[in-house]
Design a protein around this motif. Structure first.
Motif, PDB file in Angstrom:
ATOM      1  N   LEU B  24      -7.582   5.516   0.039  1.00 51.59           N
ATOM      2  CA  LEU B  24      -7.418   4.368  -0.844  1.00 51.59           C
ATOM      3  C   LEU B  24      -6.457   4.792  -1.945  1.00 51.59           C
ATOM      4  O   LEU B  24      -6.680   5.802  -2.624  1.00 51.59           O
ATOM      5  N   ALA B  27      -1.840   1.181  -5.955  1.00 49.18           N
ATOM      6  CA  ALA B  27      -0.448   0.810  -5.682  1.00 49.18           C
ATOM      7  C   ALA B  27       0.456   0.990  -6.902  1.00 49.18           C
ATOM      8  O   ALA B  27       1.640   1.265  -6.762  1.00 49.18           O
ATOM      9  N   SER B  28      -0.093   0.853  -8.094  1.00 45.47           N
ATOM     10  CA  SER B  28       0.736   0.984  -9.298  1.00 45.47           C
ATOM     11  C   SER B  28       1.130   2.426  -9.561  1.00 45.47           C
ATOM     12  O   SER B  28       2.264   2.702  -9.945  1.00 45.47           O
ATOM     13  N   THR B  29       0.193   3.326  -9.386  1.00 45.29           N
ATOM     14  CA  THR B  29       0.437   4.719  -9.766  1.00 45.29           C
ATOM     15  C   THR B  29       0.710   5.618  -8.571  1.00 45.29           C
ATOM     16  O   THR B  29       1.213   6.726  -8.736  1.00 45.29           O
ATOM     17  N   GLY B  30       0.348   5.186  -7.391  1.00 44.86           N
ATOM     18  CA  GLY B  30       0.498   6.039  -6.201  1.00 44.86           C
ATOM     19  C   GLY B  30      -0.586   7.086  -6.077  1.00 44.86           C
ATOM     20  O   GLY B  30      -0.533   7.935  -5.190  1.00 44.86           O
ATOM     21  N   MET B  31      -1.580   7.031  -6.935  1.00 47.74           N
ATOM     22  CA  MET B  31      -2.642   8.044  -6.913  1.00 47.74           C
ATOM     23  C   MET B  31      -3.658   7.740  -5.799  1.00 47.74           C
ATOM     24  O   MET B  31      -4.075   6.594  -5.625  1.00 47.74           O
ATOM     25  N   VAL B  32      -4.055   8.779  -5.091  1.00 47.74           N
ATOM     26  CA  VAL B  32      -5.086   8.637  -4.063  1.00 47.74           C
ATOM     27  C   VAL B  32      -6.441   8.607  -4.758  1.00 47.74           C
ATOM     28  O   VAL B  32      -6.827   9.554  -5.443  1.00 47.74           O
ATOM     29  N   ALA B  52       2.555   3.981  -0.232  1.00 46.70           N
ATOM     30  CA  ALA B  52       2.743   3.297  -1.520  1.00 46.70           C
ATOM     31  C   ALA B  52       4.183   2.814  -1.671  1.00 46.70           C
ATOM     32  O   ALA B  52       4.430   1.717  -2.197  1.00 46.70           O
ATOM     33  N   ASP B  53       5.133   3.618  -1.209  1.00 49.23           N
ATOM     34  CA  ASP B  53       6.534   3.191  -1.277  1.00 49.23           C
ATOM     35  C   ASP B  53       6.791   1.989  -0.373  1.00 49.23           C
ATOM     36  O   ASP B  53       7.497   1.049  -0.753  1.00 49.23           O
TER      37      ASP B  53
END
Lengths: 270, 125
Positions: B24, B27-32, B52-53
Motif C-alpha cells: 500500500l 500516492a502523494s509521497t510515494g511512501m510504502v 507511484a510514478d
C-alpha cells in the motif's frame, strides 16, 4: 513469507551541514542504545522525537501538522472539482474507505522528523522515560527512518527549482485548457490558493503532511493550475516528479531495510 | 503500522494465486505504508516507486482528458510477472495505491483483479 510495514530506502545521504549530521547521528546512537524517551529539539524548528525501545514512536515539529484526530469521513468534500471555462462543479462524494489509523500516524511522524532535519534543529538533552504514549505501537526503526528521509530529500531537490514548502503559490486565474479534472485533494488545494498561500500553510489547513502537500502543489504547478506568486521568471518549468529516480541511486542491493529486518537483527518481534 | 497490522490488512491479497508482493503506497509521497512479500528477488522499493510514478502520470492524463471518470486500476504485463495497481481513495483526501505483483505462470489475471477489487472495497468496512 515476510509481512511488514516497509519504508523505501535510498542510499543514505547526509549532505546537510554539521547540525543535521548531529541530529541523525544522535538518532542512530539512541537507536543503538535501545532508548525510550523524548529527544527535544530547538532552533529554527522546534519539536521532539519520541523513542520507544530504540525505535521512533512519534515526532512533533512546530512547522508540521501533528497526527490527525480519530478517523472521520469527510462526506462534504467533493470527489472531483472540475473546471470548465472557469466554471466549477463538484460531484457528491460517496462513502470512502477508511485505512487503519496507524497508517495515518506514520506520515506525520516522518514529516516532522524531516522538517527537524532539514531545519537543522539542535538536539537538547534526551529525557529518558519508562514509556512513551506517542505514535504507533511498535515505532519505526531508525535506519528505515533515515532511508525514508534520504528518499524525501532527493524528492525535495527535484522540486526545489519550482517550489518549496515555503514558496507562495497562487491559483491561475485563467485556464489554458477548456476542461480539466482534478482529484479531491487537488481541488481542496486549489480553492485555498486564490490569494496566495504556501504549501506549508495549506498543509496546516488540511491537516496533511507538509511534504505530501508540497508534492501535490508541485503537480498542480506542472498542470498549470497553480503558479509561483512572485515568479520573476527564475523558476524552472516543473518536470514530472519521479519517485523511481529518488530510489535509483540504490545499486547492487535490491532490498531495503524493513521493520522485520530490524526485528530479526535484535532477535525480537516488532 | 505494525507488522501484525500489515499481516491482517494484506492477508486477503496474499491468498491470490501467484502472489509475490503487495504494497500500500501513499500516492502523494510515494511512501510504502504496508507491505507483504514472499519473493525477495523483487525490489519492493523500486516496484512501489514505479507504481507511484505510473499512477502520477495517469493522474495527469485523467486531469487533461477530463472525461469525468476516475482511474481505477492499471495492469502491467511482463513476460514473467503481472503488476496490478489499483487506486484506493480513503476518506481523508488521501490517495493510496495498492500494488500487487503476481507470478504470471500461476496467476489468473481476471480472478486476481476481482480479488483486488473486492479487497479494496473491504477497506471501507
Amino acid at each position: 513469507m515476510s509481512q511488514s510495514a516497509r519504508l523505501p530506502r535510498a542510499t543514505p545521504e547526509r549532505p546537510q551541514p554539521s547540525r543535521a549530521n548531529t541530529l541523525t547521528d544522535r538518532l542512530v546512537k539512541l537507536a543503538a542504545a535501545g532508548s525510550t524517551g523524548t529527544l527535544p529539539l530547538t532552533g529554527r524548528s522546534e519539536g521532539a522525537i519520541h523513542f520507544r525501545d530504540g525505535k521512533v514512536a512519534g515526532a512533533k515539529s512546530v512547522r508540521t501538522p501533528g497526527p490527525p484526530p480519530a478517523p472521520t469521513r469527510l462526506a462534504a468534500v467533493p470527489l472531483h472539482g472540475k473546471a470548465r471555462d472557469g466554471n466549477v462543479r463538484a460531484q457528491a462524494n460517496p462513502v470512502r474507505p477508511c485505512l487503519p489509523y496507524d497508517l495515518n500516524v506514520l506520515e506525520p511522524t516522518i514529516d516532522a522528523v524531516l522538517d527537524l532535519v532539514v531545519s537543522q534543529s539542535v538536539c537538547g538533552r534526551f529525557k529518558s522515560v519508562r514509556g512513551s504514549d506517542a505514535g504507533p505501537d511498535d515505532g519505526v526503526p531508525v535506519d528505515v527512518l533515515l532511508a525514508e528521509l534520504a528518499r524525501r530529500e532527493h524528492l525535495l531537490r527535484q522540486m526545489s527549482e519550482a517550489v518549496t514548502a515555503d514558496t507562495v503559490v497562487i491559483r491561475n486565474a485563467r485556464l489554458r485548457a477548456p476542461r480539466v479534472q482534478v482529484s479531491a485533494l487537488q481541488w481542496a488545494l486549489i480553492i485555498r490558493a486564490a490569494r496566495g498561500i504556501t504549501p506549508r500553510d495549506l498543509a496546516f489547513e488540511l491537516a496533511r503532511s507538509v511534504f505530501g502537500t508540497t508534492a501535490e502543489v508541485y503537480r498542480l504547478i506542472a498542470l498549470r493550475l497553480l503558479s509561483v506568486a512572485d515568479d520573476s521568471g527564475q523558476a524552472r518549468e516543473p518536470m514530472a516528479l519521479s519517485f523511481i529516480r529518488a530510489v535509483s541511486d540504490e545499486k547492487g542491493d535490491n532490498r531495503m531495510p524493513t521493520r522485520s529486518d530490524a526485528a530479526s537483527r535484535t532477535g525480537g518481534a516488532s | 503500522v505494525s507488522p501484525s497490522s500489515a499481516d491482517a490488512l494484506l492477508a486477503p491479497v496474499t491468498a491470490i494465486d501467484g502472489f509475490q508482493l503487495a504494497g500500500l503506497i501513499d500516492a502523494s509521497t510515494g511512501m510504502v505504508l504496508a507491505s507483504a512479500q514472499n519473493q525477495e528477488d523483487i525490489s519492493l522499493t523500486k516496484a512501489a516507486a514505479g507504481a507511484a510514478d505510473i499512477a502520477g502520470v495517469l493522474g495527469m492524463l485523467t486531469g487533461e482528458l477530463a472525461t469525468d471518470g476516475e482511474l481505477e486500476d492499471v495492469m502491467v504485463t511482463f513476460d514473467k510477472h503481472f503488476h496490478l495497481i489499483r487506486m484506493v481513495r480513503p476518506a481523508n483526501l488521501q490517495t493510496v495505491i495498492l500494488l500487487v505483483v503476481l507470478d504470471r505462470a500461476r496467476a489468473n489475471l481476471a480472478m486476481a483483479r476481482r480479488a483486488i477489487r473486492n479487497f479494496c472495497a473491504s477497506l471501507a468496512a
